[in-house]
Design an enzyme around this catalytic site. Structure first.
Site, short mmCIF file in Angstrom:
data_model
loop_
_atom_site.label_atom_id
_atom_site.label_comp_id
_atom_site.label_asym_id
_atom_site.label_seq_id
_atom_site.Cartn_x
_atom_site.Cartn_y
_atom_site.Cartn_z
CB CYS A 82 2.43 10.38 1.27
SG CYS A 82 0.77 11.07 1.17
CG HIS A 92 3.53 4.91 9.25
ND1 HIS A 92 2.80 3.97 8.55
CD2 HIS A 92 3.93 5.82 8.32
CE1 HIS A 92 2.76 4.30 7.27
NE2 HIS A 92 3.43 5.42 7.10
CG ASN A 143 6.54 3.35 5.21
OD1 ASN A 143 6.02 3.35 4.11
ND2 ASN A 143 5.95 3.82 6.28
CG HIS A 195 7.36 7.82 5.40
ND1 HIS A 195 7.20 7.33 4.14
CD2 HIS A 195 6.16 7.65 6.02
CE1 HIS A 195 5.96 6.89 3.99
NE2 HIS A 195 5.30 7.06 5.11
NE ARG A 205 -1.14 2.53 2.85
CZ ARG A 205 -0.61 3.66 3.28
NH1 ARG A 205 -0.57 4.74 2.50
NH2 ARG A 205 -0.06 3.74 4.49
CG ASP A 206 3.15 4.42 3.02
OD1 ASP A 206 3.35 5.23 2.11
OD2 ASP A 206 3.22 4.73 4.22
#
Ligand code: HMG
Ligand code: MG
Length: 303
Positions: free
Chosen positions: A241, A208, A250, A210, A16-17
């Site tokens: 993002c 979370h 990440n 990055h 996803r990310d």
């Protein structure tokens, strides 16, 4: 050392990310292939996709296809992002185990990312959370820009606490503290986590991070020292993002696994198989891995 957790759970957000920011469409079959390899490596919790507007994030337009195509394993949690009821209803049909509502500690990022104010976002999330709990799903919340915002600069922990409280009040069960643009350093991250911990228990808070400024492993260690037991990580350090220009992926799952295993902390993850998963997606994207540990171990294998 005794204050470090004995076991840490990693939530793999690569599908996803990691992939949401890719400008070239990654076929659903490749996403499914990546998820399969991550499962083979022992990942027990995967953020598969998001049910957001395909106009905003075209790469996630195949959400239903990916959810339908993955081979589910017992005990594994399959999560999806749902910003509103429309997304939740579409997500529900694909039978996720967990939904994620994602807000922001900064007003400007909230507007850019989900097109509403922080207060409006909480109003939107509340019925989503209620419906998810009624359907027996787990509910996680994530707060973006917990230490810094690409539009507003530094973000005070009080703003994190305020959104955390709003999420707690509506029934969110677990809260992710996100450093969206990777500007955090260990003490700032600890303060942001502390703000979340004012409303959620230690077992229900995750990091979370990055890695834009190369601080994510140091920040992970700072969180571990507080007893945090869960982190979102992305294989190969993939990602970013679309609404945080210049932010990189990440922290790499391989790097965190190496760190944890080196500290005697268990993860249930097979690092060698994880390297294979990372090599697969790097080859598909035609790009070298962003994981330092993967680079080192692949070089060792080649030698
Ligand atoms: P909006 O335009 O305000 O929504 O978007 P709206 O309700 O006014 O609807 C407008 C149009 O969007 C309509 O379509 C709706 O059907 C459609 P039209 O009639 O124009 O054809 N729509 C949807 N379509 C599919 N799924 C939906 C949906 N909702 C409305 N769920 C919205 C609001 C939130 C949808 C939009 O702003 C959006 O999709 N934003 C993308 C957010 C995103 O995915 N960002 C990246 C993930 S978050 C992240 O990466 C941060 C994180 O990793 C933590 C960190 O690192 O900080 C989690
Ligand atoms: Mg993120």
């Amino acid at each position: 050392m005794s204050h470090y957790p004995a076991f840490v759970k990693l939530v793999e957000v690569g599908p996803r990310d990691g992939l949401q920011n890719e400008t070239t469409r990654v076929p659903a079959s490749v996403k499914i292939g990546l998820i399969e390899r991550l499962q083979q490596a022992g990942l027990q919790h995967l953020e598969v996709t998001s049910f957001v507007s395909p106009k905003w994030v075209p790469q996630m337009a195949d959400n239903t296809e990916v959810m339908a195509g993955l081979v589910r394993r017992p005990g594994v949690v399959y999560s999806v992002l749902t910003p509103n009821l429309q997304g939740f209803e579409a997500a529900l049909r694909t039978q996720p185990n967990e939904i994620v509502v994602f807000g922001s500690a900064s007003e400007a990022f909230s507007q850019k990312n989900i097109n509403c104010s922080v207060a409006e976002s909480l109003d939107r999330f509340a019925p989503v959370v209620q419906a998810a709990l009624a359907a027996g799903l787990r509910v996680r919340g994530v707060i973006s820009c917990c230490v810094g915002c690409p539009y507003e600069g530094e973000v005070a922990p009080e703003r994190v606490a305020k959104v955390a409280q709003g999420m707690k009040n509506m029934g969110v069960q677990h809260l992710g503290v996100a450093d969206t643009i990777g500007v955090g350093t260990p003490l700032k991250i600890q303060r942001a986590l502390g703000a979340a911990l004012a409303h959620f228990s230690l077992a229900d808070v995750s990091g979370h991070f990055h890695d834009t400024y190369g601080q994510a492993l140091a920040n992970t260690l700072a969180a571990l020292a507080m007893g945090v037991q869960q982190f979102d990580t992305s294989v190969g350090g993939l990602g970013g993002c679309p609404y945080a220009k210049g932010a990189t992926g990440n922290v790499a799952t391989e790097d965190v696994v190496y760190l944890l295993h080196g500290m005697g902390i268990e993860t249930g993850i097979d690092l060698d198989a994880l390297i294979d998963a990372g090599a697969y997606i790097a080859e598909q994207l035609n790009r070298p891995t962003g994981s330092r540990v993967a680079r080192a171990l692949l070089a060792k294998r080649a030698g």
